[in-house]
Design an enzyme around this catalytic site. Structure first.
Site, PDB file in Angstrom:
ATOM      1  CG  HIS A   1      -1.815  -1.185   1.309  1.00 54.13           C
ATOM      2  ND1 HIS A   1      -1.393  -2.430   1.710  1.00 54.13           N
ATOM      3  CD2 HIS A   1      -3.140  -1.322   1.020  1.00 54.13           C
ATOM      4  CE1 HIS A   1      -2.410  -3.285   1.664  1.00 54.13           C
ATOM      5  NE2 HIS A   1      -3.478  -2.645   1.259  1.00 54.13           N
TER       6      HIS A   1
ATOM      7  CG  HIS B   1      -5.963   1.759  -0.560  1.00 51.31           C
ATOM      8  ND1 HIS B   1      -5.886   2.322   0.688  1.00 51.31           N
ATOM      9  CD2 HIS B   1      -6.234   0.433  -0.350  1.00 51.31           C
ATOM     10  CE1 HIS B   1      -6.107   1.397   1.607  1.00 51.31           C
ATOM     11  NE2 HIS B   1      -6.322   0.250   1.007  1.00 51.31           N
TER      12      HIS B   1
ATOM     13  CG  HIS C   1     -28.144 -12.165  27.270  1.00 53.12           C
ATOM     14  ND1 HIS C   1     -28.923 -11.719  26.231  1.00 53.12           N
ATOM     15  CD2 HIS C   1     -27.682 -11.043  27.887  1.00 53.12           C
ATOM     16  CE1 HIS C   1     -28.951 -10.396  26.233  1.00 53.12           C
ATOM     17  NE2 HIS C   1     -28.203  -9.965  27.223  1.00 53.12           N
TER      18      HIS C   1
ATOM     19  CD  GLU D   1     -19.901  -5.351  25.058  1.00 55.79           C
ATOM     20  OE1 GLU D   1     -19.867  -4.628  24.024  1.00 55.79           O
ATOM     21  OE2 GLU D   1     -20.917  -5.450  25.764  1.00 55.79           O
TER      22      GLU D   1
END
Lengths: 660, 660
Positions: free
Chosen positions: B29, B260, B471, B409
């Site tokens: 890149h 890129h 859950h 999280e």
């Protein structure tokens, strides 16, 4: 017009059903239903277009309870408005084994549950997908048939999660002005005050991603109504920030994290009855209140019937197409079209990367199926997901069929879930297999809900090459195969790719992922075969009645298996090759088929450029596994295969060693 | 002072090394290194405090290339400034097998690489962790020993990812004013213009989460310098939005997505040489430019030596503690303290949930180890991660040792990676096991880097109960065990919990996760045993020399295995029980130990309230598995165990059936 007094009593019905159900279950979350009851009452009694007697009416407004722990809010609403598949008995069975009223709302349990929520941030991202679907279908079928709102209720948890931030940015970019999100701004999380962990100015944040924003007192029905009316006029999606008191009505606990996720206790509930002037027994809704709610449930009957009339007046072909699309059925000539493609492939036997093979198949599929909605998380040139039929959807023009989701894998997966749940479209989109980790929670929810969402996961092994271990999946096949009800396909060539796509599209009630290579592969199947052999999950590519060695492989490693097989033949060792494009489908075959395919050769070898986990079920714990034991490395793909010992030579050597 | 001309030539050295290396590798890149060269040159030649001869100096400024695909930017900087473990030969070996200069920067390959980046959004979130660590250690040891900045360079990809948005919100909340993020605002992604997928006003967004923001021309060295100076004075973290041209200097391709991720080609490189007036050969840096860079590399020597002096002048005990902490060594009495705790547990044999057992162990650990930094993603009361020593860290006061990470999280896991990488602290934090999916990409990177990060994953099965399948982890143990170099512990009682914590903390070069129950468990080990038996991964809990049946189990299912064992004894069937607290450690044992533990009883049964995947390696593909075949359900935990057939009775029945 609903009087303030009537409104309060209607909202209190939600509050007491929620308190009572949580109390009886001795488990659950009363805080949100009590705090958001006013918002929900205004929405459902004055604005939502829905028909409890025809819950799947395609042009209904969608409501998503993104803060799924507040499930009693939704169950109360569905019961009160008269959905036929929920009774007061169901509410009494809240959170009990086998009941419809699970701890969190589960899609399929009650017809008014538009999506399964609970893992935070997912619901609002589903809602973004639903709003995309509505806009797209409205563009396609006209506003006579598709012209509805999508509402979502989020808490601070939803808004802190990264996925919601991705989804919100996408919605703002696409100007999904029929998406309206209520923020239950109660300033409380499980750990305590929101201020313990967050200082975000949510209004400013939503504005920064091109949303309309309105702030209201979440306990003032007229203010809420005015906000919704204003939102309907916006040319952007709208956030209605509703300042609420969590556990509103519980005089001693409201406004604290104590009401979030625990029963209030008999004493506090008694105090709430007093404070809210509610003298009905537990689970009993006063007749005037129930009547008012049932009337609210009848509100949109006329709207729905007018819609039916418009559908009836639609040209036959369009109507049939609309109905087919919402039934989720494929066109009658789907199988034959794939079959014709397979014939063509068998005539050419191209050596191609399966990502390119997938593009070829998609070219056929997208030509036939106007309902496919493609996309990629900014890897379009690598995922090969954009075929000639696919023009980009832009904020101003939804006539295209391709979404540039941006570098937002998680929101993409959740939005695809929403698109599939909405109906009328089949979403597929691309990413690198390594980034399946970024969207696992949404993939899991698709599997749990049983919906048709198709992930195109390219660059599926160390075959990625120079990008190195950060971009080389090693554990992902095993990790995805571990998810119940998800089909993980790993085709070996263009024919298998066509078959896997065919299977994925025909699975109305299971999500799929296709793991595809970056690198070119020689064809594994050279003869046309009418049967979809991949449907067996695993099948013999090369037979041998007295095989000493059986080599199992998937995807890019089938080439290696075939080469090893040839080498073994040359050395006089009888061997067979089994292609394993889909472990889950294979495990679901009858015992005798499985036993026959696994066979009885003394040496069983599996070859997959990934970890061993899961393969012992096929080759036995004493089987030989040729694959990865560690993360990958940066280097040209061919060198990596050699370096990690995933070669035909290694297969042959290990077989000979075991046989000697 | 560096003249503009000198600056340009220094920046161009980065550009040409990047172009040339990508060209030679025929992969990589070039766009980012070329576009961000000016920013990096200003930072490294004028501001960064670092010493290539002492790269691990604890008070160095940290630089994180969050946009890891631009790895040649970092490699160029490290080579040019004189890091001893990278040479021009290494640069020529860019992206080749075994080279230090991997496709993406990999921690451990070269000493100046502070973290492994590539998966977008991770690096900037690591940087947030590093800035937390700096602030915390500065509070603890004083600014004489800890007083440095953390810089990160991000692209649009990083900013679109949800994880970065979580991390940025956390950083703004905590007022991490020594964190400075450069946004390489080049308006280009892989699919094309950023405007294809995003309309975010990044400045407004950062402001909304309490950041200082500055916008500059990313090719104007003085403007960049002024921005950094201003950032140093801020009481908030700073975003420096640098408007850049991707691939700056490639006259025909710059500013487009063509630069890129692909080599520029010989022709374009030649054109760039002309346009930038650069006549040096490929991989050759003109002497004046190299000199200037090497001088930049020497810039902070004095600062470092002054720091060494201050460390030398620090009181012996504090200095020793500081050195110990940065070496990552535990105090000498760690083992004996855990041992004493084990004795106490054996004297009481409590029936407790392992999440509570973990709290008890942590109470001991946190009392002994001042370097632990606890936290939770808003599940503190459920994860039991906050012991009496842990006061909350607040934006104004970092004397606490506990972080309320919020409902984030993913950023939590990535910030923990950054804290561990920074050194001086051992991060641990809690979440529900189900939400390990939300942070998997960061967990994987911790495993890839080999760093000590400890996840406390509670509510680890259908034992969660009423919250239901959204859950209840089912596939998560298998999915986590599939990650190489990660230790997944699932202790069965308080003694095993103590042993697993001991192991996790002693693993300097591996992350760990502890899967812990919500529900109470009877003790499995009742006698004190000096040895850490969990270190074997699996060991005999109940022996039998002539066992007909062996029952393997982990965590909460050990209780079931022990009960089944008793029932079998009563029926005259000899059986043994093996506890499996850590599959990975068991698989790493010598063959003879593994064989002895697996044993030769004709019936082998594994019991785990999760999917079978992975267990065949222990019980064989013909072994009996008592566990989950589907997602869970909502209901009381005990009923769920019965419903899904995970009971002692089911174990006994299946054993008898197999034996008959």
């Amino acid at each position: 017009m609903i009087s303030r007094e009537k409104h309060d009593r209607m909202a209190n019905a939600i509050r007491f059903l929620s308190m009572d159900a949580v109390e009886k279950a001795n488990s659950g979350h009363p805080g949100l239903p009590m705090g958001a009851a006013d918002v929900a009452t205004v929405l459902f009694s004055r604005f939502m277009n829905f028909d409890p007697k025809n819950p799947l009416w395609p042009d209904r407004d969608r409501f998503v309870l993104s803060a799924g722990h507040g499930s009693m809010l939704l169950y109360s609403l569905l019961y009160l408005t008269g959905y036929e598949d929920i009774t007061i008995e169901d509410i009494k069975q809240f959170r009990q084994l086998g009941s419809k009223t699970a701890g969190h709302p589960e899609y399929g349990h009650i017809s008014g549950i538009e999506t399964t929520t609970g893992p935070l941030g997912q619901g609002v991202s589903n809602a973004v997908g639903m709003a995309i679907a509505e806009r797209k279908l409205s563009e396609e079928f006209g506003s006579d048939l598709q012209n509805h709102h999508t509402y979502a209720l989020v808490g601070d948890g939803c808004l802190m999660e990264g996925i919601s931030q991705e989804a919100i940015a996408l919605a703002g970019h696409l100007k999904l002005n029929k998406l309206i999100v209520f923020w239950d701004n109660n300033s409380i999380t499980i750990d305590g005050a929101v201020s313990l962990s967050d200082s975000t100015d949510q209004i400013a944040r939503f504005k920064s991603v091109n949303w309309n924003t309105i702030s209201v007192d979440g306990h003032d029905p007229d203010a809420i109504a005015a906000a919704i009316e204003a939102a309907h006029l916006s040319d952007k999606p709208t956030l209605i920030a509703c300042k609420t008191v969590i556990g509103f009505g519980a005089p001693n606990k409201q406004g604290t994290h104590k009401v979030h996720g625990s029963p209030l206790g008999a004493e506090e509930i008694a105090a709430a009855r007093k404070s809210l002037n509610w003298d009905a027994e537990a689970f009993s809704v006063p007749a005037d209140v129930l009547d008012a709610w049932r009337l609210a449930g009848l509100r949109s009957t006329k709207v729905r019937m007018e819609w039916e009339d418009r559908l009836g007046a639609t040209a036959n072909e369009t109507r049939a197409e609309f109905v087919r699309r919402f039934a989720g059925d494929l066109p009658g000539d789907f199988d034959s079209t794939i079959d014709a493609f397979k014939k063509k492939v068998a005539a050419n036997n191209p050596t191609v990367a399966t990502r390119k093979a997938s593009e070829d198949v998609l070219e056929i599929i997208n030509g036939l199926l106007p309902e496919t909605l493609g996309g990629s998380a900014d890897l379009t040139p690598s995922n090969n997901t954009k075929t000639t039929q696919m023009q980009a959807i832009t904020p101003a023009d939804f006539s295209g069929r391709y979404l540039h989701y941006g570098i937002r894998e998680h929101a993409m997966a959740a939005a695809m879930n929403g698109i599939a749940l909405h109906g009328g479209l089949i979403p597929y989109a691309g990413g690198f297999l390594i980034f399946s980790d970024y969207c696992r929670p949404s993939v899991r929810l698709a599997a749990l809900m049983g919906i048709r969402v198709i992930h195109v996961w390219t660059h599926d092994s160390i075959g990625v090459g120079e990008d190195g271990p950060t971009h080389q999946p090693v554990e992902h096949l095993a990790a995805l195969r571990a998810i119940p009800n998800l089909l993980v396909f790993r085709p070996a060539d263009e024919t298998e790719t066509a078959e896997c796509w065919q299977l994925a599209l025909k699975e109305k009630h299971r999500p799929s992922g296709l793991a595809l290579t970056r690198q070119n592969l020689a064809p594994a199947r050279k003869e046309y075969e009418e049967k979809n052999l991949c449907a067996y999950g695993a099948y013999e590519l090369v037979s041998s009645s007295d095989a000493q060695v059986t080599i199992f492989a998937s995807g890019s490693e089938v080439e290696i298996a075939l080469k090893a097989n040839e080498m073994l033949q040359q050395r006089g060792i009888a061997s067979r090759v089994v292609s394993v494009p889909c472990v889950e489908l294979f495990m679901g075959q009858p015992d005798d088929y499985r036993a026959a395919i696994i066979g009885t050769s003394p040496v069983k070898i599996a070859v997959e450029a990934a970890v061993r986990e899961g393969w012992d079920a096929i080759i036995g714990s004493d089987g030989i596994f040729i694959g990865m034991k560690s993360f990958g490395a940066s280097g040209p793909a061919k060198e990596l295969y050699k370096h990690f010992g995933i070669t035909a030579e290694a297969v042959v050597e290990s077989a000979e060693k075991r046989l000697s």
